[in-house]
Design a protein around this motif. Structure first.
Motif, PDB file in Angstrom:
ATOM      1  N   LEU A  30      22.933   1.267   0.675  1.00 23.39           N
ATOM      2  CA  LEU A  30      21.633   1.920   0.491  1.00 23.39           C
ATOM      3  C   LEU A  30      20.512   1.079   1.094  1.00 23.39           C
ATOM      4  O   LEU A  30      19.644   1.592   1.808  1.00 23.39           O
ATOM      5  CB  LEU A  30      21.394   2.152  -1.002  1.00 23.39           C
ATOM      6  N   VAL A  31      20.557  -0.231   0.821  1.00 23.96           N
ATOM      7  CA  VAL A  31      19.540  -1.138   1.358  1.00 23.96           C
ATOM      8  C   VAL A  31      19.594  -1.140   2.885  1.00 23.96           C
ATOM      9  O   VAL A  31      18.563  -1.057   3.554  1.00 23.96           O
ATOM     10  CB  VAL A  31      19.726  -2.566   0.798  1.00 23.96           C
ATOM     11  N   SER A  65      15.990   2.680   8.584  1.00 23.12           N
ATOM     12  CA  SER A  65      15.038   3.772   8.779  1.00 23.12           C
ATOM     13  C   SER A  65      13.599   3.285   8.673  1.00 23.12           C
ATOM     14  O   SER A  65      12.708   3.840   9.310  1.00 23.12           O
ATOM     15  CB  SER A  65      15.302   4.914   7.793  1.00 23.12           C
ATOM     16  N   VAL A  66      13.355   2.221   7.895  1.00 24.66           N
ATOM     17  CA  VAL A  66      12.003   1.659   7.826  1.00 24.66           C
ATOM     18  C   VAL A  66      11.619   1.074   9.176  1.00 24.66           C
ATOM     19  O   VAL A  66      10.528   1.303   9.685  1.00 24.66           O
ATOM     20  CB  VAL A  66      11.922   0.584   6.723  1.00 24.66           C
ATOM     21  N   SER A 117      -3.702   1.785   2.532  1.00 26.99           N
ATOM     22  CA  SER A 117      -2.541   2.034   3.383  1.00 26.99           C
ATOM     23  C   SER A 117      -2.929   2.128   4.853  1.00 26.99           C
ATOM     24  O   SER A 117      -2.059   2.117   5.715  1.00 26.99           O
ATOM     25  CB  SER A 117      -1.804   3.294   2.933  1.00 26.99           C
ATOM     26  N   THR A 134      -0.802  14.046   7.478  1.00 26.88           N
ATOM     27  CA  THR A 134       0.370  13.740   8.296  1.00 26.88           C
ATOM     28  C   THR A 134      -0.048  13.693   9.765  1.00 26.88           C
ATOM     29  O   THR A 134      -1.050  14.301  10.151  1.00 26.88           O
ATOM     30  CB  THR A 134       1.469  14.794   8.132  1.00 26.88           C
ATOM     31  N   SER A 177       9.011  10.684   3.300  1.00 22.55           N
ATOM     32  CA  SER A 177       9.106   9.602   4.285  1.00 22.55           C
ATOM     33  C   SER A 177       8.898   8.242   3.626  1.00 22.55           C
ATOM     34  O   SER A 177       9.163   7.215   4.212  1.00 22.55           O
ATOM     35  CB  SER A 177       8.096   9.806   5.405  1.00 22.55           C
ATOM     36  N   TYR A 178       8.441   8.247   2.378  1.00 21.64           N
ATOM     37  CA  TYR A 178       8.343   6.989   1.628  1.00 21.64           C
ATOM     38  C   TYR A 178       9.699   6.563   1.072  1.00 21.64           C
ATOM     39  O   TYR A 178       9.850   5.460   0.567  1.00 21.64           O
ATOM     40  CB  TYR A 178       7.379   7.129   0.443  1.00 21.64           C
ATOM     41  N   MET A 211      13.413   3.065  -1.940  1.00 24.17           N
ATOM     42  CA  MET A 211      14.776   2.654  -2.252  1.00 24.17           C
ATOM     43  C   MET A 211      14.903   1.134  -2.196  1.00 24.17           C
ATOM     44  O   MET A 211      15.523   0.515  -3.053  1.00 24.17           O
ATOM     45  CB  MET A 211      15.764   3.302  -1.268  1.00 24.17           C
ATOM     46  N   LEU A 212      14.269   0.527  -1.164  1.00 16.32           N
ATOM     47  CA  LEU A 212      14.301  -0.937  -1.058  1.00 16.32           C
ATOM     48  C   LEU A 212      13.661  -1.570  -2.292  1.00 16.32           C
ATOM     49  O   LEU A 212      14.215  -2.499  -2.881  1.00 16.32           O
ATOM     50  CB  LEU A 212      13.555  -1.403   0.199  1.00 16.32           C
ATOM     51  N   VAL A 230      15.864  -1.267  -5.542  1.00 17.63           N
ATOM     52  CA  VAL A 230      16.962  -2.226  -5.679  1.00 17.63           C
ATOM     53  C   VAL A 230      16.413  -3.590  -6.102  1.00 17.63           C
ATOM     54  O   VAL A 230      16.931  -4.239  -7.011  1.00 17.63           O
ATOM     55  CB  VAL A 230      17.765  -2.320  -4.364  1.00 17.63           C
ATOM     56  N   PRO A 266       0.808  -1.236   0.000  1.00 15.39           N
ATOM     57  CA  PRO A 266       0.000   0.000   0.000  1.00 15.39           C
ATOM     58  C   PRO A 266       0.834   1.277   0.000  1.00 15.39           C
ATOM     59  O   PRO A 266       0.629   2.172   0.791  1.00 15.39           O
ATOM     60  CB  PRO A 266      -0.815  -0.122   1.294  1.00 15.39           C
ATOM     61  N   PHE A 289      25.053  -0.417  -3.305  1.00 19.20           N
ATOM     62  CA  PHE A 289      23.655  -0.836  -3.198  1.00 19.20           C
ATOM     63  C   PHE A 289      23.364  -1.465  -1.836  1.00 19.20           C
ATOM     64  O   PHE A 289      22.292  -1.234  -1.270  1.00 19.20           O
ATOM     65  CB  PHE A 289      23.291  -1.820  -4.320  1.00 19.20           C
ATOM     66  N   PRO A 295      12.723   5.518   2.111  1.00 23.09           N
ATOM     67  CA  PRO A 295      13.343   4.222   2.389  1.00 23.09           C
ATOM     68  C   PRO A 295      12.620   3.054   1.731  1.00 23.09           C
ATOM     69  O   PRO A 295      13.264   2.162   1.165  1.00 23.09           O
ATOM     70  CB  PRO A 295      13.289   4.095   3.915  1.00 23.09           C
ATOM     71  N   TRP A 296      11.294   3.052   1.781  1.00 20.11           N
ATOM     72  CA  TRP A 296      10.530   1.976   1.126  1.00 20.11           C
ATOM     73  C   TRP A 296      10.807   1.949  -0.365  1.00 20.11           C
ATOM     74  O   TRP A 296      10.994   0.896  -0.966  1.00 20.11           O
ATOM     75  CB  TRP A 296       9.028   2.200   1.346  1.00 20.11           C
ATOM     76  N   PRO A 312       2.280   4.300  -2.670  1.00 25.91           N
ATOM     77  CA  PRO A 312       2.237   4.746  -4.069  1.00 25.91           C
ATOM     78  C   PRO A 312       3.619   4.704  -4.700  1.00 25.91           C
ATOM     79  O   PRO A 312       4.610   5.033  -4.054  1.00 25.91           O
ATOM     80  CB  PRO A 312       1.709   6.178  -3.978  1.00 25.91           C
ATOM     81  N   SER A 351      18.180   2.136   4.292  1.00 25.93           N
ATOM     82  CA  SER A 351      16.726   2.172   4.105  1.00 25.93           C
ATOM     83  C   SER A 351      16.036   1.239   5.079  1.00 25.93           C
ATOM     84  O   SER A 351      15.036   1.605   5.698  1.00 25.93           O
ATOM     85  CB  SER A 351      16.364   1.769   2.681  1.00 25.93           C
ATOM     86  N   ALA A 352      16.570   0.010   5.213  1.00 24.78           N
ATOM     87  CA  ALA A 352      15.940  -0.979   6.090  1.00 24.78           C
ATOM     88  C   ALA A 352      15.941  -0.469   7.530  1.00 24.78           C
ATOM     89  O   ALA A 352      14.928  -0.561   8.227  1.00 24.78           O
ATOM     90  CB  ALA A 352      16.671  -2.313   5.996  1.00 24.78           C
ATOM     91  N   ASN A 363      -0.849   3.964   8.038  1.00 22.97           N
ATOM     92  CA  ASN A 363       0.582   4.205   7.840  1.00 22.97           C
ATOM     93  C   ASN A 363       0.751   5.656   7.422  1.00 22.97           C
ATOM     94  O   ASN A 363       0.325   6.047   6.345  1.00 22.97           O
ATOM     95  CB  ASN A 363       1.136   3.280   6.750  1.00 22.97           C
ATOM     96  N   TYR A 364       1.370   6.475   8.293  1.00 23.21           N
ATOM     97  CA  TYR A 364       1.468   7.901   8.012  1.00 23.21           C
ATOM     98  C   TYR A 364       2.760   8.231   7.305  1.00 23.21           C
ATOM     99  O   TYR A 364       3.776   7.613   7.575  1.00 23.21           O
ATOM    100  CB  TYR A 364       1.351   8.685   9.318  1.00 23.21           C
ATOM    101  N   PRO A 365       2.792   9.250   6.469  1.00 15.24           N
ATOM    102  CA  PRO A 365       1.650  10.032   6.031  1.00 15.24           C
ATOM    103  C   PRO A 365       0.779   9.267   5.040  1.00 15.24           C
ATOM    104  O   PRO A 365       1.276   8.428   4.310  1.00 15.24           O
ATOM    105  CB  PRO A 365       2.298  11.229   5.348  1.00 15.24           C
ATOM    106  N   ILE A 366      -0.514   9.579   5.031  1.00 18.71           N
ATOM    107  CA  ILE A 366      -1.403   8.991   4.036  1.00 18.71           C
ATOM    108  C   ILE A 366      -1.380   9.926   2.831  1.00 18.71           C
ATOM    109  O   ILE A 366      -1.601  11.126   2.977  1.00 18.71           O
ATOM    110  CB  ILE A 366      -2.834   8.852   4.596  1.00 18.71           C
ATOM    111  N   VAL A 367      -1.081   9.386   1.652  1.00 18.71           N
ATOM    112  CA  VAL A 367      -0.973  10.226   0.470  1.00 18.71           C
ATOM    113  C   VAL A 367      -1.963   9.756  -0.569  1.00 18.71           C
ATOM    114  O   VAL A 367      -2.046   8.576  -0.867  1.00 18.71           O
ATOM    115  CB  VAL A 367       0.461  10.182  -0.104  1.00 18.71           C
ATOM    116  N   TYR A 417      29.570  -1.511  -7.154  1.00  8.89           N
ATOM    117  CA  TYR A 417      28.117  -1.399  -7.195  1.00  8.89           C
ATOM    118  C   TYR A 417      27.480  -2.128  -6.026  1.00  8.89           C
ATOM    119  O   TYR A 417      26.553  -1.630  -5.381  1.00  8.89           O
ATOM    120  CB  TYR A 417      27.571  -1.963  -8.515  1.00  8.89           C
TER     121      TYR A 417
END
Lengths: 166, 106
Positions: free
Chosen positions: B15-16, B22-23, B87, B103, A135-136, A141-142, A145, A33, B12, A138-139, A35, B19-20, B90-94, B8
């Motif tokens: 980066l992963v 911060s998620v 969604s 937000t 804030s999206y 970027m994952l 890749v 969910p 990569f 990180p998602w 975008p 990201s992971a 899960n904030y923010p809702i866009v 590379y």
């Protein structure tokens, strides 16, 4: 020298192919969910053209695919998001192509996917006048890749097979 | 100059990893105030901790926002994909088609 008509036919076929992939992909219900997350398989076509016919041809296919694709399967805003994502991905891929050899297409594809999502996020931030969309990041970027590897290998094998015909 | 696969892979995986991290660290925050933006303009602020009876907010007849104690979510949207509805909280809702952003701040 490549025959002009042959080049035109090949470009048309690649555009049609990219368009079909793009439209079919738009029909798949979203898995997550968030975008902007999708396989991006149409980029495999752009990438193949970039390696087989060069930058100018790939750019033509990319722009035609986005404009026609948004027309057939999308809202008016799809065009803005796709164009900003597509063009930034294209620039990233052209630069990375110069830094790599042909067997490294997946790496070029991942860079393309990353910059596609960055370009799209930037467009979303400008259109909605808020930085909250980042804030999206990180998602996205994952997913970039993961899908970049997938489309990259699709492009690599297409290029290897099609090269024998070119 | 050509870049090696190793270069590379290092970039990569970094980066992963970032990201992971911060998620997983960014998703469990207590929240209080919800802000609803339409076309980049703040149109409504709701204090979620003081809500006792849940109610809905209609945005131009295109989006229906539901507010409950401690949470806010998109109940319905007039668009094909309904990503903002799916969604959940899960904030923010866009909502990309209708340029609506919700937000939630602490």
């Amino acid at each position: 020298m490549m025959n002009k008509n042959l080049k035109l036919i090949r470009l048309s076929l690649f555009t049609a192919c990219a368009l079909i992939v793009f439209i079919i992909e738009a029909q798949i219900p979203p898995v997550v969910p968030i975008p902007g997350i999708k396989p991006g398989l149409a980029n495999a076509v752009t990438l193949s053209v970039l390696y087989l016919m060069g930058g100018r041809a790939a750019f033509t296919v990319l722009i035609l695919r986005i404009v026609l694709g948004s027309f057939f399967a999308g809202t008016p805003l799809t065009l803005v998001y796709s164009l900003s994502g597509g063009i930034s991905a294209f620039i990233a891929m052209v630069i990375n192509k110069k830094l790599t050899v042909e067997s490294q297409i997946p790496a070029v594809s991942i860079c393309g996917a990353i910059f596609h999502n960055l370009g799209q996020l930037a467009a979303a931030a400008i259109i909605m006048k808020t930085c909250a969309v980042f804030s999206y990041l990180p998602w996205l970027m994952l997913s970039a890749v993961a899908t970049g590897i997938f489309t990259g290998f699709a492009a690599l094998y297409s290029v290897r097979i099609l090269k024998r015909r070119f | 100059m050509k870049l090696s696969n190793k270069a590379y892979i290092i970039v990569f995986s970094l980066l992963v990893a970032v990201s992971a991290v911060s998620v997983f660290t960014g998703s469990y925050k207590p929240h209080k105030t919800a802000k609803i933006y339409k076309d980049g303009k703040l149109i409504r602020t709701v204090d979620l901790t003081t809500v006792t009876n849940s109610f809905t907010i209609d945005i131009d007849g295109k989006n229906t926002v539901c507010v409950e104690k401690g949470r806010i979510y998109m109940k319905d949207a007039k668009c094909p994909d309904k990503l903002c509805v799916k969604s959940g909280s899960n904030y923010p809702i866009v909502c990309l088609p209708h340029k609506v952003v919700i937000t939630v701040d602490e």
